[in-house]
Every structure is written in structure tokens, then in C-alpha cells.
Motif scaffolding. Structure first.
Motif, PDB file in Angstrom:
ATOM      1  N   SER A 166       0.826  -1.204   0.000  1.00 37.37           N
ATOM      2  CA  SER A 166       0.000   0.000   0.000  1.00 37.37           C
ATOM      3  C   SER A 166       0.860   1.254   0.000  1.00 37.37           C
ATOM      4  O   SER A 166       0.511   2.263  -0.623  1.00 37.37           O
ATOM      5  N   ALA A 167       2.002   1.210   0.703  1.00 33.82           N
ATOM      6  CA  ALA A 167       2.920   2.352   0.683  1.00 33.82           C
ATOM      7  C   ALA A 167       3.456   2.574  -0.728  1.00 33.82           C
ATOM      8  O   ALA A 167       3.569   3.718  -1.200  1.00 33.82           O
ATOM      9  N   MET A 168       3.781   1.491  -1.429  1.00 35.74           N
ATOM     10  CA  MET A 168       4.260   1.609  -2.809  1.00 35.74           C
ATOM     11  C   MET A 168       3.169   2.176  -3.717  1.00 35.74           C
ATOM     12  O   MET A 168       3.439   3.014  -4.581  1.00 35.74           O
ATOM     13  N   ALA A 169       1.916   1.742  -3.515  1.00 33.19           N
ATOM     14  CA  ALA A 169       0.807   2.255  -4.330  1.00 33.19           C
ATOM     15  C   ALA A 169       0.593   3.746  -4.075  1.00 33.19           C
ATOM     16  O   ALA A 169       0.297   4.507  -5.006  1.00 33.19           O
ATOM     17  N   ARG A 170       0.753   4.169  -2.827  1.00 37.31           N
ATOM     18  CA  ARG A 170       0.610   5.595  -2.524  1.00 37.31           C
ATOM     19  C   ARG A 170       1.659   6.409  -3.265  1.00 37.31           C
ATOM     20  O   ARG A 170       1.386   7.512  -3.742  1.00 37.31           O
ATOM     21  N   VAL A 171       2.873   5.855  -3.358  1.00 32.31           N
ATOM     22  CA  VAL A 171       3.957   6.551  -4.049  1.00 32.31           C
ATOM     23  C   VAL A 171       3.702   6.611  -5.551  1.00 32.31           C
ATOM     24  O   VAL A 171       3.791   7.674  -6.182  1.00 32.31           O
ATOM     25  N   LEU A 172       3.369   5.467  -6.145  1.00 29.05           N
ATOM     26  CA  LEU A 172       3.261   5.386  -7.602  1.00 29.05           C
ATOM     27  C   LEU A 172       1.966   5.969  -8.149  1.00 29.05           C
ATOM     28  O   LEU A 172       1.949   6.576  -9.222  1.00 29.05           O
ATOM     29  N   PHE A 173       0.859   5.755  -7.428  1.00 25.39           N
ATOM     30  CA  PHE A 173      -0.447   6.136  -7.954  1.00 25.39           C
ATOM     31  C   PHE A 173      -0.992   7.427  -7.351  1.00 25.39           C
ATOM     32  O   PHE A 173      -2.057   7.886  -7.748  1.00 25.39           O
ATOM     33  N   ASP A 174      -0.283   7.993  -6.370  1.00 29.74           N
ATOM     34  CA  ASP A 174      -0.711   9.224  -5.710  1.00 29.74           C
ATOM     35  C   ASP A 174      -2.121   9.062  -5.142  1.00 29.74           C
ATOM     36  O   ASP A 174      -3.001   9.905  -5.348  1.00 29.74           O
ATOM     37  N   ILE A 175      -2.327   7.938  -4.430  1.00 25.35           N
ATOM     38  CA  ILE A 175      -3.612   7.642  -3.797  1.00 25.35           C
ATOM     39  C   ILE A 175      -3.415   7.701  -2.287  1.00 25.35           C
ATOM     40  O   ILE A 175      -2.493   7.083  -1.750  1.00 25.35           O
ATOM     41  N   GLU A 176      -4.282   8.430  -1.603  1.00 22.96           N
ATOM     42  CA  GLU A 176      -4.129   8.570  -0.156  1.00 22.96           C
ATOM     43  C   GLU A 176      -4.398   7.265   0.579  1.00 22.96           C
ATOM     44  O   GLU A 176      -3.688   6.912   1.521  1.00 22.96           O
ATOM     45  N   ARG A 177      -5.455   6.524   0.146  1.00 19.18           N
ATOM     46  CA  ARG A 177      -5.813   5.253   0.789  1.00 19.18           C
ATOM     47  C   ARG A 177      -6.047   4.194  -0.292  1.00 19.18           C
ATOM     48  O   ARG A 177      -7.186   4.004  -0.740  1.00 19.18           O
ATOM     49  N   PRO A 178      -4.985   3.503  -0.721  1.00 23.51           N
ATOM     50  CA  PRO A 178      -5.155   2.454  -1.742  1.00 23.51           C
ATOM     51  C   PRO A 178      -6.043   1.325  -1.209  1.00 23.51           C
ATOM     52  O   PRO A 178      -6.112   1.071  -0.007  1.00 23.51           O
ATOM     53  N   THR A 179      -6.718   0.657  -2.117  1.00 28.43           N
ATOM     54  CA  THR A 179      -7.494  -0.523  -1.754  1.00 28.43           C
ATOM     55  C   THR A 179      -6.603  -1.759  -1.841  1.00 28.43           C
ATOM     56  O   THR A 179      -5.767  -1.873  -2.738  1.00 28.43           O
ATOM     57  N   VAL A 180      -6.793  -2.691  -0.908  1.00 22.86           N
ATOM     58  CA  VAL A 180      -5.946  -3.879  -0.798  1.00 22.86           C
ATOM     59  C   VAL A 180      -6.833  -5.113  -0.766  1.00 22.86           C
ATOM     60  O   VAL A 180      -7.871  -5.137  -0.097  1.00 22.86           O
ATOM     61  N   GLY A 181      -6.421  -6.160  -1.493  1.00 25.99           N
ATOM     62  CA  GLY A 181      -7.122  -7.435  -1.468  1.00 25.99           C
ATOM     63  C   GLY A 181      -6.148  -8.584  -1.303  1.00 25.99           C
ATOM     64  O   GLY A 181      -5.003  -8.506  -1.751  1.00 25.99           O
ATOM     65  N   LEU A 182      -6.600  -9.656  -0.648  1.00 25.72           N
ATOM     66  CA  LEU A 182      -5.811 -10.882  -0.505  1.00 25.72           C
ATOM     67  C   LEU A 182      -6.198 -11.857  -1.603  1.00 25.72           C
ATOM     68  O   LEU A 182      -7.384 -12.186  -1.757  1.00 25.72           O
ATOM     69  N   LEU A 183      -5.217 -12.320  -2.360  1.00 26.86           N
ATOM     70  CA  LEU A 183      -5.490 -13.285  -3.421  1.00 26.86           C
ATOM     71  C   LEU A 183      -5.873 -14.630  -2.814  1.00 26.86           C
ATOM     72  O   LEU A 183      -5.165 -15.158  -1.958  1.00 26.86           O
ATOM     73  N   ASN A 184      -7.009 -15.172  -3.270  1.00 27.87           N
ATOM     74  CA  ASN A 184      -7.519 -16.414  -2.700  1.00 27.87           C
ATOM     75  C   ASN A 184      -8.262 -17.188  -3.785  1.00 27.87           C
ATOM     76  O   ASN A 184      -8.465 -16.692  -4.893  1.00 27.87           O
ATOM     77  N   ILE A 185      -8.698 -18.394  -3.459  1.00 23.78           N
ATOM     78  CA  ILE A 185      -9.413 -19.241  -4.424  1.00 23.78           C
ATOM     79  C   ILE A 185     -10.902 -18.933  -4.456  1.00 23.78           C
ATOM     80  O   ILE A 185     -11.656 -19.568  -5.188  1.00 23.78           O
ATOM     81  N   GLY A 186     -11.331 -17.980  -3.692  1.00 18.91           N
ATOM     82  CA  GLY A 186     -12.727 -17.554  -3.673  1.00 18.91           C
ATOM     83  C   GLY A 186     -12.854 -16.339  -2.775  1.00 18.91           C
ATOM     84  O   GLY A 186     -11.952 -16.026  -1.995  1.00 18.91           O
ATOM     85  N   VAL A 187     -13.976 -15.644  -2.873  1.00 18.27           N
ATOM     86  CA  VAL A 187     -14.158 -14.439  -2.074  1.00 18.27           C
ATOM     87  C   VAL A 187     -14.813 -14.734  -0.729  1.00 18.27           C
ATOM     88  O   VAL A 187     -14.847 -13.866   0.147  1.00 18.27           O
ATOM     89  N   GLU A 188     -15.311 -15.962  -0.553  1.00 18.20           N
ATOM     90  CA  GLU A 188     -15.955 -16.323   0.707  1.00 18.20           C
ATOM     91  C   GLU A 188     -14.911 -16.443   1.814  1.00 18.20           C
ATOM     92  O   GLU A 188     -13.814 -16.950   1.599  1.00 18.20           O
ATOM     93  N   GLU A 189     -15.272 -16.028   3.018  1.00 17.55           N
ATOM     94  CA  GLU A 189     -14.336 -16.010   4.136  1.00 17.55           C
ATOM     95  C   GLU A 189     -13.912 -17.401   4.588  1.00 17.55           C
ATOM     96  O   GLU A 189     -12.894 -17.558   5.261  1.00 17.55           O
ATOM     97  N   VAL A 190     -14.681 -18.425   4.238  1.00 20.03           N
ATOM     98  CA  VAL A 190     -14.360 -19.782   4.685  1.00 20.03           C
ATOM     99  C   VAL A 190     -13.403 -20.485   3.735  1.00 20.03           C
ATOM    100  O   VAL A 190     -12.965 -21.604   4.021  1.00 20.03           O
TER     101      VAL A 190
END
Length: 362
Positions: A166-190
Motif C-alpha cells: 500500500s505504501a508503494m501504491a501511494r507513491v506510484l499512484f498518488d492515492i491517499e488510501r489504496p485498496t488492498v485485497g488478498l489473493l484467494n481461491i474464492g471471495v468467501e471467508e471460509v
């Protein structure tokens, strides 16, 4: 922000060595006249090329070494014979000695990681480095990490990746609060590995003021640009990267074959040539060349070994931005805040459980 950016270059690294590295540096210098270069390599090869690039020569300090790391060397081999004297080591060491702000190499990835780790050490709170790269998406670019520095990750390492990415995204994209996601095999929490599920829980429940955690994302979300930062461990990240690169080449081959099959197809290509040029520019891998080794006490950029001069210049551009907008300071601040929050949470947890334990003992 610093008045000038000092970039140490491993001139001998990569598939093509100085014949690509030096023209790439010259291109980067045209874009950023405030760069000063420290070049490390074999004088017999570098000097004639440097003489043909007078602007670069004027802004460069050259140091001779006849030791270079081979692309097929194992990291242990590279450390044994290249420590202290190879062009790769000297470029990294220049960062450690504060003679340079960033080191750039197109050389052996494993050797570069080992030498960087050995020489620069890790930032407080980080156990292992990560390679972060830019990924072209339908919405622009995303930061993806780790794309191959190490295999496996527990929940705390994944959270550190989120903080650094996220710190790198703030530097490169000039975004105050970048969005972050965890790569997974599905979006369900289980779904997914236990470490990924636990990292997701901690990110949901934690206080991270510099980014917005969006939950799990799947492989097809990377290209969609669903989030600004995609976090994964190095094994899965490297497979995803190589699969995407291979698919892009496959698509380009299919397209070339289809466009040359008949005269009507060739005519169609001529009529749609501006659109194809725009597509080629969007999919140009040279523009996304350059991976940042995050978590080190210094900035090291890895260029693709087979990059041409324009691609190598893009890697230098990335290093320039990392220093110009103080990436290390931002990562350090975010990590310190995260460590403080974790310590406070642990103390609160212990304060809640201690009376219960004492009551049971009595």
C-alpha cells in the motif's frame, strides 16, 4: 524530497549486459536530468559504449570490476565468489554506504535477492523481503506482491506485505488510501489456506489508516483492477505472473496469425491499425518492467533479464520514483504504527485473560 537521485547500476547484469543497460540509463537520464549514476562493470566493455553516450558519461561515475554474476549462478555460488567485488554487489553496497539512493540490476534474481538481503538487512518487523511489481489492468495498474521472493507466508507476513504494498501504491499512484485485497481461491471467508483466512480476519478487524482492505480477490480480479494492491505469497504470485505473461504472448501470436491469414484480414488490419497500435502500447511489457525488493533497509530494483533499453529505463524510472517520493520512510512509518497496534492488541488480550487464569489458580 532530495535534490538529486543517485542510482547505482550493475552494468554487467542481464542477458545483454552493458549494450542494453547503458542505453537504458541514457533514456532514463533524458526523462530525469537530476539523476546521477554510479556504474559498476568491466572497463573493457563499458568504456567504449559510455564514450558513445556523452550525456550519460558526464553524469556518471564509473568503477571497474572484472567480476560479474552469471545468470545461471546459484545464490550461494554468487555470494562465494561475488561478495565484495562483483558489479552486482558493488551496486548494492553503494546503497548501504549511502553513496547511492537505489540500486538497479537486470542480473540473476536469486543472487540479487541474496546479496541484497545479506548486505542491506531487513527493516524492523520484517523477516523476509518481497518482490513487488506493477500489473497492467483495465483500470490502469495495480501493485502485486510477492511475485517470487520466497515461498509460503504466515498471516503476519501477509499483513506486512499489505502494509508495504500500500505504501508503494501511494507513491506510484498518488492515492491517499489504496485498496488492498488478498489473493484467494474464492471471495468467501471460509475458503483458502488457514494463514490467508487468518490474515483476512486480522485485516478486517485491525486499524490500518493508510489503506482500505477490500477482502479476498480471485485471479481474474487482478487484470480487472478490482483493487490497487493484490497481496499473495511468492509461489502463487510468481505462477500468476508467468501465466499472465504467457497468455499475453499467446494472444499476440494468435492475433498476428489471424491478421496475416487472408488478404481481407490484412486489409482489416490496415483499417484498424490505430486501434492495434493502441492495444500494443497498452500491453507493452516494457512499461511495467521492474520489481521492487521491499522490506530491505534500502531500495533495490530488479529489471527483467531480457529487457531492452526502453524496458531497462522503465526499471530505473521506478527506482527514481521510489526515492523521489520517499518509499522507505512511508513503509517505515506504516510498519511502526502496525507493530505498535499489534503490541497494544496483544497487551489488551493478555490483560483480559490474566484475571481468569488467576481465578482458576485460586
Amino acid at each position: 524530497m532530495p535534490d538529486k537521485i543517485r542510482i547505482a547500476i550493475d552494468a554487467m547484469g542481464g542477458d545483454h549486459g552493458p549494450s542494453v543497460v547503458l542505453p537504458g540509463a541514457a533514456i532514463a537520464l533524458e526523462r530525469h536530468p537530476d539523476i546521477e549514476f554510479l556504474l559498476f562493470g568491466d572497463q573493457a566493455v563499458v568504456a567504449p559504449l559510455l564514450d558513445g553516450l556523452p550525456k550519460l558519461k558526464e553524469k556518471a561515475i564509473f568503477t571497474h570490476t572484472d567480476v560479474s554474476i552469471r545468470m545461471d549462478d546459484k545464490p550461494s555460488q554468487a555470494l562465494r565468489y561475488g561478495r565484495g567485488k562483483s558489479s552486482m554487489w558493488l551496486a548494492i553496497d553503494a546503497v548501504k554506504q549511502d553513496a547511492a539512493d537505489v540500486a538497479v540490476s537486470a542480473g540473476n534474481t536469486g543472487a540479487l535477492m541474496a546479496m541484497s538481503w545479506f548486505n542491506l538487512k531487513m527493516m524492523k518487523g520484517i523477516e523476509r523481503p518481497a518482490i513487488a511489481g506493477l500489473w497492467p489492468t483495465l483500470k490502469g495498474d495495480s501493485v502485486v506482491l510477492d511475485v517470487g521472493a520466497s515461498i509460503g507466508a504466515d498471516e503476519h507476513h501477509l499483513i506486512n506485505l499489505a502494509v508495504m504494498g500500500s505504501a508503494m501504491a501511494r507513491v506510484l499512484f498518488d492515492i491517499e488510501r489504496p485498496t488492498v485485497g488478498l489473493l484467494n481461491i474464492g471471495v468467501e471467508e471460509v475458503k483458502g489456506l488457514e494463514q490467508v483466512r487468518e490474515a483476512g480476519r486480522l485485516l478486517r478487524e485491525g486499524d490500518f489508516p493508510h489503506f482500505d482492505y477490500q477482502g479476498f480477490v480471485e485471479g481474474d480480479d487482478i487484470g480487472k483492477g478490482t483493487v490497487d494492491v493484490v497481496v499473495t505469497e511468492g509461489f502463487a504470485g510468481n505462477i500468476a505472473l508467468k501465466a499472465a505473461e504467457g497468455t499475453a504472448k499467446q494472444f499476440a501470436q494468435y492475433l498476428r496469425s489471424a491478421m496475416s491469414r487472408t488478404w481481407r484480414a490484412r486489409l482489416g488490419y490496415l483499417l484498424a491499425k490505430p486501434a492495434f497500435q493502441l492495444l500494443r502500447e497498452k500491453m507493452d511489457p516494457r512499461k511495467a518492467n521492474g520489481g521492487v525488493f521491499l522490506g530491505l533497509n534500502g531500495v533495490v530494483i530488479k529489471s527483467h533479464g531480457g529487457a531492452d533499453a526502453e524496458g531497462y529505463a522503465a526499471a530505473i524510472d521506478m527506482g527514481y520514483d521510489m526515492i523521489r517520493y520517499e518509499l522507505l520512510a512511508k513503509i517505515g512509518q506504516d510498519l511502526a504504527r502496525d507493530l505498535e497496534a499489534r503490541s497494544a492488541a496483544q497487551a489488551a488480550k493478555e490483560a483480559v485473560t490474566e484475571p481468569t487464569a488467576n481465578g482458576a489458580a485460586s
